[in-house]
Design a protein around this motif. Sequence first.
Motif, mmCIF file in Angstrom:
data_model
loop_
_atom_site.group_PDB
_atom_site.id
_atom_site.type_symbol
_atom_site.label_atom_id
_atom_site.label_comp_id
_atom_site.label_asym_id
_atom_site.label_seq_id
_atom_site.Cartn_x
_atom_site.Cartn_y
_atom_site.Cartn_z
ATOM 1 N N UNK A 131 0.828 -1.198 0.000
ATOM 2 C CA UNK A 131 0.000 0.000 0.000
ATOM 3 C C UNK A 131 0.864 1.251 0.000
ATOM 4 N N UNK A 132 0.412 2.233 -0.732
ATOM 5 C CA UNK A 132 1.079 3.524 -0.794
ATOM 6 C C UNK A 132 0.092 4.591 -0.386
ATOM 7 N N UNK A 133 0.600 5.649 0.198
ATOM 8 C CA UNK A 133 -0.283 6.692 0.692
ATOM 9 C C UNK A 133 0.159 8.048 0.183
ATOM 10 N N UNK A 134 -0.791 8.933 -0.080
ATOM 11 C CA UNK A 134 -0.538 10.312 -0.495
ATOM 12 C C UNK A 134 -1.509 11.218 0.234
ATOM 13 N N UNK A 135 -1.058 12.414 0.509
ATOM 14 C CA UNK A 135 -1.904 13.397 1.168
ATOM 15 C C UNK A 135 -2.711 14.147 0.104
ATOM 16 N N UNK A 136 -3.990 14.390 0.411
ATOM 17 C CA UNK A 136 -4.885 15.100 -0.494
ATOM 18 C C UNK A 136 -5.538 16.242 0.270
ATOM 19 N N UNK A 137 -5.550 17.425 -0.335
ATOM 20 C CA UNK A 137 -6.192 18.598 0.257
ATOM 21 C C UNK A 137 -7.491 18.884 -0.501
ATOM 22 N N UNK A 138 -8.602 18.982 0.250
ATOM 23 C CA UNK A 138 -9.888 19.325 -0.353
ATOM 24 C C UNK A 138 -10.546 20.370 0.519
ATOM 25 N N UNK A 139 -10.783 21.525 -0.079
ATOM 26 C CA UNK A 139 -11.442 22.632 0.624
ATOM 27 C C UNK A 139 -10.790 22.904 1.985
ATOM 28 N N UNK A 140 -9.459 22.906 2.010
ATOM 29 C CA UNK A 140 -8.721 23.216 3.222
ATOM 30 C C UNK A 140 -8.610 22.081 4.223
ATOM 31 N N UNK A 141 -9.164 20.927 3.913
ATOM 32 C CA UNK A 141 -9.098 19.781 4.816
ATOM 33 C C UNK A 141 -8.151 18.740 4.224
ATOM 34 N N UNK A 142 -7.324 18.133 5.070
ATOM 35 C CA UNK A 142 -6.348 17.143 4.617
ATOM 36 C C UNK A 142 -6.872 15.729 4.794
ATOM 37 N N UNK A 143 -6.556 14.894 3.806
ATOM 38 C CA UNK A 143 -6.918 13.481 3.831
ATOM 39 C C UNK A 143 -5.703 12.658 3.437
ATOM 40 N N UNK A 152 -4.814 9.313 1.224
ATOM 41 C CA UNK A 152 -5.332 8.364 0.245
ATOM 42 C C UNK A 152 -4.388 7.171 0.225
ATOM 43 N N UNK A 153 -4.925 5.980 0.390
ATOM 44 C CA UNK A 153 -4.133 4.749 0.388
ATOM 45 C C UNK A 153 -4.584 3.867 -0.766
ATOM 46 N N UNK A 154 -3.617 3.270 -1.448
ATOM 47 C CA UNK A 154 -3.916 2.366 -2.560
ATOM 48 C C UNK A 154 -3.098 1.102 -2.401
ATOM 49 N N UNK A 155 -3.674 0.005 -2.791
ATOM 50 C CA UNK A 155 -2.983 -1.283 -2.728
ATOM 51 C C UNK A 155 -3.898 -2.343 -3.283
ATOM 52 N N UNK A 156 -3.944 -3.461 -2.638
ATOM 53 C CA UNK A 156 -4.833 -4.534 -3.061
ATOM 54 C C UNK A 156 -4.093 -5.620 -3.786
ATOM 55 N N UNK A 157 -4.663 -6.761 -3.792
ATOM 56 C CA UNK A 157 -4.132 -7.897 -4.530
ATOM 57 C C UNK A 157 -5.340 -8.603 -5.128
ATOM 58 N N UNK A 158 -5.340 -8.758 -6.434
ATOM 59 C CA UNK A 158 -6.505 -9.272 -7.151
ATOM 60 C C UNK A 158 -7.151 -8.150 -7.943
ATOM 61 N N UNK A 159 -7.244 -6.976 -7.377
ATOM 62 C CA UNK A 159 -7.760 -5.786 -8.042
ATOM 63 C C UNK A 159 -7.270 -4.586 -7.255
ATOM 64 N N UNK A 160 -7.539 -3.406 -7.773
ATOM 65 C CA UNK A 160 -7.143 -2.174 -7.091
ATOM 66 C C UNK A 160 -8.023 -1.955 -5.865
ATOM 67 N N UNK A 161 -7.433 -1.453 -4.813
ATOM 68 C CA UNK A 161 -8.168 -1.032 -3.623
ATOM 69 C C UNK A 161 -7.700 0.383 -3.297
ATOM 70 N N UNK A 162 -8.643 1.285 -3.068
ATOM 71 C CA UNK A 162 -8.325 2.675 -2.720
ATOM 72 C C UNK A 162 -9.249 3.088 -1.591
ATOM 73 N N UNK A 163 -8.682 3.749 -0.604
ATOM 74 C CA UNK A 163 -9.464 4.243 0.527
ATOM 75 C C UNK A 163 -8.954 5.631 0.890
ATOM 76 N N UNK A 164 -9.827 6.428 1.505
ATOM 77 C CA UNK A 164 -9.426 7.759 1.965
ATOM 78 C C UNK A 164 -9.764 7.887 3.444
ATOM 79 N N UNK A 165 -8.787 8.405 4.204
ATOM 80 C CA UNK A 165 -8.899 8.554 5.649
ATOM 81 C C UNK A 165 -8.716 10.016 6.036
ATOM 82 N N UNK A 166 -9.352 10.409 7.144
ATOM 83 C CA UNK A 166 -9.020 11.721 7.701
ATOM 84 C C UNK A 166 -7.703 11.557 8.461
ATOM 85 N N UNK A 167 -7.143 12.646 8.939
ATOM 86 C CA UNK A 167 -5.839 12.575 9.580
ATOM 87 C C UNK A 167 -5.878 11.929 10.959
ATOM 88 N N UNK A 168 -7.082 11.588 11.434
ATOM 89 C CA UNK A 168 -7.209 10.834 12.680
ATOM 90 C C UNK A 168 -7.272 9.331 12.413
#
Length: 144
Positions: free
Chosen positions: A5-17, A19-35
Amino acid sequence: MDAVSLKKKQEIDGKSFLVAAGGEGDFAVARYDLEGKLDPSFAKQGKIAPPFESAIGAARAVAIDANGNIVVAGHRGHDFALVRLDRTGDLDQSFGDHGKVITEVSKDNWDEAQAVAIESDGKIVAGGWTYEGGSSSANFTLVR
């Protein structure tokens, strides 16, 4: 998410998230708040459904473009594969074939994107490897 899994920070309307991507078999992507909580406003309760509906594939890299779109690179069926999601986690219908691009680098053998970068003009560059001919060793591959 798996060990690649790899992670990148994303800014949307001043809020940080995150984004994690990985998976085996197909792509998996999830977005988390900083908590560390899944962002329920992203895709389906914070995670995308497998975009390729494949048993052979995996996400290997993620990048965020200047507009907040998420580009994920990896492989599907051992061909270079990219997915672009909009800021809400939906497939970007204006990208490739309904948000997905598959590039067969080697017709007779395996290839896989391992990295992705977005140039200042928005063009996407994916790097990885391909087996060519009867070789059992991989060659560096770059696709734009």
